[in-house]
Design a protein around this motif. Structure first.
Motif, short mmCIF file in Angstrom:
data_model
loop_
_atom_site.label_atom_id
_atom_site.label_comp_id
_atom_site.label_asym_id
_atom_site.label_seq_id
_atom_site.Cartn_x
_atom_site.Cartn_y
_atom_site.Cartn_z
N GLN A 135 0.75 -1.12 -0.10
CA GLN A 135 -0.02 0.12 0.02
C GLN A 135 0.82 1.30 0.03
N PHE A 136 2.02 1.27 0.56
CA PHE A 136 2.67 2.09 0.90
C PHE A 136 3.47 2.57 -0.44
N LYS A 137 3.96 1.41 -1.03
CA LYS A 137 4.42 1.91 -2.19
C LYS A 137 3.50 2.28 -3.61
N GLU A 138 2.23 2.01 -3.30
CA GLU A 138 1.23 2.26 -4.17
C GLU A 138 1.01 3.94 -4.46
N SER A 139 1.64 4.59 -3.28
CA SER A 139 1.45 6.08 -3.11
C SER A 139 2.37 6.89 -4.10
N PHE A 140 3.31 6.13 -4.69
CA PHE A 140 4.27 6.72 -5.40
C PHE A 140 3.75 6.60 -7.04
N GLU A 141 4.37 7.17 -7.76
CA GLU A 141 3.92 7.13 -9.52
C GLU A 141 4.54 5.97 -10.00
N SER A 142 5.77 5.57 -9.41
CA SER A 142 6.68 4.48 -10.25
C SER A 142 7.45 3.84 -9.11
N ASP A 143 7.95 2.85 -9.37
CA ASP A 143 9.13 2.15 -8.55
C ASP A 143 10.37 3.01 -8.35
N GLU A 144 10.56 3.61 -9.48
CA GLU A 144 11.83 4.49 -9.51
C GLU A 144 11.67 5.85 -8.49
N GLN A 145 10.55 6.37 -8.39
CA GLN A 145 10.27 7.31 -7.59
C GLN A 145 10.11 7.03 -6.13
N PHE A 146 9.88 5.56 -5.74
CA PHE A 146 10.04 5.07 -4.61
C PHE A 146 11.56 4.97 -4.10
N GLU A 147 12.20 4.21 -5.06
CA GLU A 147 13.52 3.83 -4.92
C GLU A 147 14.39 5.19 -4.60
N GLU A 148 14.08 6.56 -5.37
CA GLU A 148 14.73 7.87 -5.27
C GLU A 148 14.45 8.07 -3.71
N VAL A 149 13.31 7.91 -3.23
CA VAL A 149 12.99 8.67 -2.13
C VAL A 149 13.70 7.78 -0.99
#
Length: 237
Positions: A135-149
């Motif tokens: 659910q947390f990952k779904e709050s990001f537009e992409s996996d790349e954005q998640f990894e960047e954060v």
């Protein structure tokens, strides 16, 4: 690491990290010096000040666990980023002080709750944890954005999972079922709480409709008050 732990625990995870993601193209603001105002009453003794300086200017201490000035400053910066405001602007000085006092109190509350989950050995299943992470990952537009954060916060995915585990444990600690036998709320207390809500929001539903929600909220507040009374707390801001 502690900074992320406390942000997750007070339920600021998605909003705060989303702000970081939205501001990802900007440089992270430098952390203010955070020296205490000479006009404010200080809890620390000379010995406490020496210990605080050695520990990185702790803003609070809960049962021996320190909350650092760095944690508070970074949270203030991120809260101000949400509002598009500069915490170092002199015009915002009074608001910064108010925000610091509010956030320190919240950080203290959440540290108390985290410590209590450990004391009660509350466990979170891997299924629950995996669902929360998804659910947390779904709050990001992409996996790349998640990894960047994650990279911006010097945090690995495994470390994030462990902090989410703490957050879920706190949620379990504060469930109504858990509080049912340990906290009592009177009808009068609930009616008084409802009257306060009604003054702020006249459009809220009838008392009977709101009563279960009010009872749960009051039980949580009373339970936290009990935990605070049983804790050794020092606040230095």
């Amino acid at each position: 690491m502690k900074r992320i732990k406390r942000m997750l625990a007070i339920g600021l995870t998605v909003t705060t990290i989303s702000v970081l993601a939205a501001c990802g193209e900007d440089e992270t603001p430098e952390t203010p010096d955070g020296e205490p105002d000479d006009g404010e009453e200080q809890v620390e003794t000379d010995e406490d000040e020496t210990d605080s300086e050695a520990a990185g200017d702790a803003v609070a201490n809960v049962n021996g666990e320190e909350i650092s000035r760095e944690e508070l400053d970074q949270m203030v910066e991120q809260m101000f980023a949400q509002q598009g405001m500069d915490p170092e602007d002199e015009e915002n000085a009074e608001f910064v002080q108010q925000m610091e006092q509010y956030l320190v109190d919240e950080l203290v509350n959440q540290e108390i709750l985290i410590q209590e989950t450990a004391r009660q050995e509350i466990e979170v299943s891997e299924d629950e944890l995996d669902e929360q992470l998804a659910q947390f990952k779904e709050s990001f537009e992409s996996d790349e954005q998640f990894e960047e954060v994650l990279e911006m916060n010097n945090l690995s995915e495994d470390e994030l999972k462990e902090e989410l585990r703490k957050e879920l444990a706190v949620e379990e600690l504060m469930t109504l079922d858990h509080l049912e036998d340990s906290v009592e709320v009177s009808e009068e207390e609930m009616e008084q709480y409802y009257e306060q809500m009604e003054m702020q929001s006249p459009e809220i539903g009838d008392f009977e409709e709101m009563q279960p929600e009010i009872e749960e909220q009051l039980k949580r507040e009373k339970y936290l008050e009990q935990l605070r009374e049983d804790s050794e707390i020092e606040i230095h801001v």
